[in-house]
Design a protein around this motif. Sequence first.
Motif, PDB file in Angstrom:
ATOM      1  N   ARG A   1       0.855  -1.191   0.000  1.00 52.36           N
ATOM      2  CA  ARG A   1       0.000   0.000   0.000  1.00 52.36           C
ATOM      3  C   ARG A   1       0.894   1.245   0.000  1.00 52.36           C
ATOM      4  O   ARG A   1       1.863   1.333   0.743  1.00 52.36           O
ATOM      5  N   ASP A   2       0.525   2.226  -0.816  1.00 51.91           N
ATOM      6  CA  ASP A   2       1.228   3.515  -0.851  1.00 51.91           C
ATOM      7  C   ASP A   2       0.721   4.360   0.315  1.00 51.91           C
ATOM      8  O   ASP A   2      -0.466   4.660   0.391  1.00 51.91           O
ATOM      9  N   VAL A   3       1.624   4.732   1.222  1.00 50.93           N
ATOM     10  CA  VAL A   3       1.243   5.531   2.394  1.00 50.93           C
ATOM     11  C   VAL A   3       1.981   6.871   2.401  1.00 50.93           C
ATOM     12  O   VAL A   3       2.146   7.489   3.453  1.00 50.93           O
ATOM     13  N   THR A   4       2.380   7.329   1.235  1.00 47.96           N
ATOM     14  CA  THR A   4       3.153   8.565   1.123  1.00 47.96           C
ATOM     15  C   THR A   4       2.427   9.757   1.730  1.00 47.96           C
ATOM     16  O   THR A   4       3.022  10.533   2.496  1.00 47.96           O
ATOM     17  N   ALA A   5       1.151   9.925   1.417  1.00 47.49           N
ATOM     18  CA  ALA A   5       0.399  11.084   1.924  1.00 47.49           C
ATOM     19  C   ALA A   5       0.359  11.075   3.452  1.00 47.49           C
ATOM     20  O   ALA A   5       0.562  12.111   4.096  1.00 47.49           O
ATOM     21  N   ARG A   6       0.125   9.910   4.043  1.00 48.73           N
ATOM     22  CA  ARG A   6       0.101   9.821   5.507  1.00 48.73           C
ATOM     23  C   ARG A   6       1.481  10.109   6.089  1.00 48.73           C
ATOM     24  O   ARG A   6       1.614  10.817   7.084  1.00 48.73           O
ATOM     25  N   TRP A   7       2.534   9.604   5.459  1.00 53.90           N
ATOM     26  CA  TRP A   7       3.884   9.819   5.942  1.00 53.90           C
ATOM     27  C   TRP A   7       4.219  11.312   5.933  1.00 53.90           C
ATOM     28  O   TRP A   7       4.809  11.826   6.879  1.00 53.90           O
ATOM     29  N   ILE A   8       3.814  12.025   4.892  1.00 52.88           N
ATOM     30  CA  ILE A   8       4.062  13.467   4.812  1.00 52.88           C
ATOM     31  C   ILE A   8       3.312  14.201   5.924  1.00 52.88           C
ATOM     32  O   ILE A   8       3.870  15.097   6.573  1.00 52.88           O
ATOM     33  N   ARG A   9       2.039  13.837   6.141  1.00 54.46           N
ATOM     34  CA  ARG A   9       1.261  14.465   7.225  1.00 54.46           C
ATOM     35  C   ARG A   9       1.911  14.218   8.584  1.00 54.46           C
ATOM     36  O   ARG A   9       2.037  15.132   9.407  1.00 54.46           O
ATOM     37  N   GLU A  10       2.342  13.002   8.835  1.00 54.50           N
ATOM     38  CA  GLU A  10       2.970  12.677  10.119  1.00 54.50           C
ATOM     39  C   GLU A  10       4.300  13.401  10.289  1.00 54.50           C
ATOM     40  O   GLU A  10       4.627  13.846  11.393  1.00 54.50           O
ATOM     41  N   LYS A  11       5.043  13.545   9.232  1.00 52.05           N
ATOM     42  CA  LYS A  11       6.312  14.278   9.283  1.00 52.05           C
ATOM     43  C   LYS A  11       6.062  15.737   9.659  1.00 52.05           C
ATOM     44  O   LYS A  11       6.771  16.310  10.489  1.00 52.05           O
ATOM     45  N   GLU A  12       5.031  16.340   9.070  1.00 50.65           N
ATOM     46  CA  GLU A  12       4.682  17.721   9.383  1.00 50.65           C
ATOM     47  C   GLU A  12       4.230  17.849  10.840  1.00 50.65           C
ATOM     48  O   GLU A  12       4.597  18.808  11.528  1.00 50.65           O
ATOM     49  N   LEU A  13       3.459  16.905  11.319  1.00 49.46           N
ATOM     50  CA  LEU A  13       3.026  16.926  12.730  1.00 49.46           C
ATOM     51  C   LEU A  13       4.224  16.812  13.669  1.00 49.46           C
ATOM     52  O   LEU A  13       4.289  17.508  14.688  1.00 49.46           O
ATOM     53  N   ARG A  14       5.175  15.938  13.340  1.00 48.58           N
ATOM     54  CA  ARG A  14       6.386  15.807  14.175  1.00 48.58           C
ATOM     55  C   ARG A  14       7.177  17.107  14.180  1.00 48.58           C
ATOM     56  O   ARG A  14       7.700  17.530  15.208  1.00 48.58           O
ATOM     57  N   ARG A  15       7.255  17.766  13.029  1.00 51.87           N
ATOM     58  CA  ARG A  15       7.971  19.042  12.938  1.00 51.87           C
ATOM     59  C   ARG A  15       7.292  20.082  13.813  1.00 51.87           C
ATOM     60  O   ARG A  15       7.944  20.803  14.571  1.00 51.87           O
ATOM     61  N   ARG A  16       5.966  20.154  13.745  1.00 47.74           N
ATOM     62  CA  ARG A  16       5.224  21.125  14.546  1.00 47.74           C
ATOM     63  C   ARG A  16       5.374  20.843  16.044  1.00 47.74           C
ATOM     64  O   ARG A  16       5.524  21.773  16.836  1.00 47.74           O
ATOM     65  N   MET A  17       5.306  19.572  16.420  1.00 45.16           N
ATOM     66  CA  MET A  17       5.459  19.222  17.835  1.00 45.16           C
ATOM     67  C   MET A  17       6.840  19.612  18.344  1.00 45.16           C
ATOM     68  O   MET A  17       6.969  20.169  19.438  1.00 45.16           O
ATOM     69  N   ALA A  18       7.875  19.332  17.554  1.00 44.75           N
ATOM     70  CA  ALA A  18       9.223  19.693  17.965  1.00 44.75           C
ATOM     71  C   ALA A  18       9.352  21.192  18.105  1.00 44.75           C
ATOM     72  O   ALA A  18       9.984  21.693  19.051  1.00 44.75           O
ATOM     73  N   PHE A  19       8.752  21.918  17.204  1.00 43.31           N
ATOM     74  CA  PHE A  19       8.763  23.372  17.220  1.00 43.31           C
ATOM     75  C   PHE A  19       8.091  23.878  18.508  1.00 43.31           C
ATOM     76  O   PHE A  19       8.642  24.732  19.221  1.00 43.31           O
ATOM     77  N   LEU A  20       6.918  23.341  18.822  1.00 39.30           N
ATOM     78  CA  LEU A  20       6.189  23.763  20.016  1.00 39.30           C
ATOM     79  C   LEU A  20       6.914  23.358  21.305  1.00 39.30           C
ATOM     80  O   LEU A  20       6.938  24.118  22.272  1.00 39.30           O
ATOM     81  N   GLU A  21       7.490  22.182  21.306  1.00 41.67           N
ATOM     82  CA  GLU A  21       8.220  21.727  22.488  1.00 41.67           C
ATOM     83  C   GLU A  21       9.467  22.566  22.736  1.00 41.67           C
ATOM     84  O   GLU A  21       9.939  22.671  23.857  1.00 41.67           O
TER      85      GLU A  21
END
Length: 147
Positions: A121-141
């Motif tokens: 299964r291609d999960v590229t779109a989900r991987w990109i969304r999760e990467k952005e969420l991790r970036r935002r969390m790191a930024f906020l932390e």
Amino acid sequence: MGKDDRETLCRRIVETVGDAVVFADRDGIIRLWNKAAEGIFGYAEKEAIGQSLDLIIPERQRGMHWKGYRKTMLNGVTKYGSETLAVPAVTKDGERISIEFTINLLRDESGKVVGPVAVVRDVTARWIREKELRRRMAFLEAGQTTL
């Protein structure tokens, strides 16, 4: 249901399922490639059949892939029948994508491994969304106030 009916049914299932179904022999040569595989990777069945799995494996991952592949063909064991494996892949046009798949080993009548069948299964779109969420969390932390 007769043998021919069953084979026709199995063929139809493989061709219509929404996930890619890819079978390779013991040497890693693609022997089965369904319509969903065409959609994910961009290669028509006639382009993929007879080619090495290197067709969809990024060059940097090939050494590790083939080491695990050879080991699995020798010992006949894979943990990815029930666990999903997430890895990068590459499409016909050179785009890197993120895929998840399970692998089951097809065996002959004597129990010898003929090759792995992967449901992909291609999960590229989900991987990109999760990467952005991790970036935002790191930024906020880090105590930042603006993105």
